[in-house]
Design an enzyme around this catalytic site. Structure first.
Site, mmCIF file in Angstrom:
data_model
loop_
_atom_site.group_PDB
_atom_site.id
_atom_site.type_symbol
_atom_site.label_atom_id
_atom_site.label_comp_id
_atom_site.label_asym_id
_atom_site.label_seq_id
_atom_site.Cartn_x
_atom_site.Cartn_y
_atom_site.Cartn_z
ATOM 1 C CG ASN A 124 111.817 -32.747 -66.012
ATOM 2 O OD1 ASN A 124 111.463 -33.169 -64.828
ATOM 3 N ND2 ASN A 124 111.957 -31.798 -66.453
ATOM 4 C CG HIS A 182 107.471 -31.992 -60.951
ATOM 5 N ND1 HIS A 182 107.282 -32.813 -62.203
ATOM 6 C CD2 HIS A 182 108.519 -31.344 -61.193
ATOM 7 C CE1 HIS A 182 108.388 -32.244 -63.105
ATOM 8 N NE2 HIS A 182 109.001 -31.381 -62.621
ATOM 9 C CE1 TYR A 193 114.036 -27.853 -58.422
ATOM 10 C CE2 TYR A 193 112.925 -30.161 -57.772
ATOM 11 C CZ TYR A 193 113.365 -29.202 -58.650
ATOM 12 O OH TYR A 193 112.772 -29.253 -59.963
#
Ligand code: NDP
Length: 485
Positions: A126, A54, A336
């Site tokens: 997503n 990403h 993350y």
């Protein structure tokens, strides 16, 4: 020159826009040229490491408004009837780098940060409702296989198909990505999904399992492979441009948030493992329930400040919301935040785009780039009247679990297998023209660059035969016809 004079980074007037300080017109340059040194030094440090997946994204601010009453399922204030909440959204490619074309056949990131009155809540999803894998230990390998080779630094689809075909749980998502929806026309014309199963808890303490679906109000529109290939050459930033231009002209894109809800007990006996992120919950079993509308109506201040420095975290939860036993989700709830610590530092939550709109009363202190002051007491428990945790207010969602330590796959349920839902997508959801484009897209993808070779090639044919015998036969036949093999 009254007001608009240039300054250095600490506000003092700059002596020049054009010339370094030298001994005479022909040099040499002097070390005490503070402006020259600062200019070069800053430029050398302008890039922060790009995200692993990403890397290239566009972002915008907006609002989320609840239009239905889902208080039977959650007490989260952000989902209370009529609530309006400011959001920041980042929409991104996946395997491509920060300079890649926007029209690659791939998944797209769809991340939403809600600045709620209970702190920040992130849905980090997503544009597709399922994932390639179900165990986080495989995740770095998935991304490496989609990025570049070690020896010559090129993308290699032989490597990608090698990994996919050795990981049959990828079949459902690979089928979707090879179909029309593998190349959205714009970032506005695609859905967003929270991917995983999450949890909600209501005011009575009842827990529900939940899946988030952001349905585009612009309608789904996709590019053919030929259109995407052309745009990759003539307008590789077309998706970023489209989002910016739409907001600029006041054509604010919106998405309707819907959820699927599964009662807590039903998860124990449902015919599919509801925590397996490679599957969807069929709508017939769990219909979509309206929640609200999200509208993007405000540009970022600048790309680096708000988009590049945006940090999303599936572990950023608020009371009324929670995680689930989904293994990939639990891995992501560490990975993350850790990626952002590595990329932009331990205090990235103080950067305005990441900062909550409510007061922070944590005991975190110091660290590089901390800008908010910390006051005593700096430890807990303390006798100085510092903030104390309130478990009832936090309302952490927990569930019973018991068992031996094992390294194994999920226990299979009656209808759990890697091929059925992919086959369902091909046979029931796609029509004949879509199936034809699916086969053609697969062949294009297999032939890109140096192409797919044995032993991977035979496995690719078998993979598609497992999804659908007819599609498998067509893939083999058309690949051999195209390559003369
Ligand atoms: P339904 O038959 O009730 O609905 C079909 C779903 O597929 C809709 O969500 C639709 O999205 C989506 N869809 C339509 N065309 C495509 C395409 N070319 N590629 C990917 N998705 C498409 O679905 P079921 O719940 O019975 O599931 C059947 C199959 O549909 C699944 O195996 C899965 O592959 C796919 N799917 C299911 C979803 C779910 O959450 N249940 C979500 C998305 C896809 P839209 O309404 O936005 O057009």
């Amino acid at each position: 020159m009254a007001g608009n004079y240039r300054t250095n980074e600490v506000g003092a007037p700059s002596p020049t826009d054009t010339h370094s300080l030298t001994v005479g017109p022909n040099g040499p340059i002097l070390l005490q040229d503070h402006q020259l040194i600062e200019t070069m030094a800053h430029f050398n440090r302008e890039r922060v490491p790009e995200r692993q997946p990403h890397a290239k994204g566009a972002g915008a601010f907006g609002r989320f408004e609840v239009t239905n009453d889902v208080s039977a399922y959650t007490k989260a204030k952000v989902f209370a009837p009529g609530t309006k909440t400011e959001v920041f959204v980042r929409l991104a490619g996946n395997a491509g780098e920060r300079g890649s074309a926007d029209t690659l056949r791939d998944t797209r990131g769809f991340s939403v940060k809600f600045y709620t009155t209970d702190g920040n809540f992130d849905i980090v999803g997503n544009n597709v409702p399922m994932f390639f894998l179900r165990d986080p230990i495989k995740f770095p390998n998935l991304i490496r296989a989609a990025k570049r080779r070690a020896d010559n630094n090129i993308h290699d689809h032989n490597m990608t198909w090698d990994f996919w075909t050795l990981s049959p749980e990828s079949a459902h998502l690979v089928t979707l990505v090879m179909g029309d929806r593998g190349i959205p026309k714009t970032l506005r014309h695609m859905n967003g999904y929270g991917l995983h199963t999450f949890s909600w808890i209501n005011a009575d303490g009842e827990i529900f399992w939940v899946k988030y679906h952001f349905k585009t109000d612009q309608g789904i529109e996709c590019l053919t492979q030929a259109e995407a290939d052309r745009l990759a050459g003539v307008d590789p930033d077309c998706n970023q441009r489209d989002l910016f231009d739409a907001i600029e002209r006041g054509d604010f894109p919106s998405w309707s948030l819907k959820v699927q809800i599964m009662p807590f007990e039903e998860a124990k006996t449902y015919r599919l493992n509801p925590f397996d992120v490679t599957k969807v919950w069929p709508h017939n079993d769990y219909p979509l329930i309206d929640v609200g509308t999200m509208t993007l109506d405000r540009h970022v201040r600048d790309h680096h400040t708000d988009v590049e420095q945006a940090a999303f975290d599936p572990g950023a939860l608020v009371p009324g919301t929670g995680l689930s036993p989904d293994k990939l989700l639990l891995g992501r709830s560490f990975a993350y935040a850790d990626a952002q610590r590595a990329r932009i530092g331990i205090n990235h939550k103080q950067i305005p785009v990441n900062a909550p709109k409510v007061e922070v009363r944590s005991y975190a202190k110091d660290g590089a780039m901390r800008v908010l002051p910390v006051s005593d007491p700096v430890y807990v428990p303390n006798s100085a009247g510092g903030p104390v945790a309130d478990p009832a207010r936090a309302s952490e969602i927990v569930w019973h679990t018991d068992g031996d330590f094992v390294r194994t796959a999920y226990t299979l349920r009656r209808d759990d297998d890697d091929w059925s839902q992919a086959g369902d997508l091909v046979r029931r959801v796609m029509d004949e023209p879509q199936r034809k484009r699916l086969v053609s897209n697969i062949i294009d993808h297999m032939c890109d660059g140096s192409g797919v070779k044995e032993p991977v090639l035979s496995r690719v044919f078998e993979y598609w035969r497992n999804i659908d015998p007819d599609i498998g036969a067509q893939v083999e036949q058309e690949f051999r016809a195209r390559t003369g093999s």
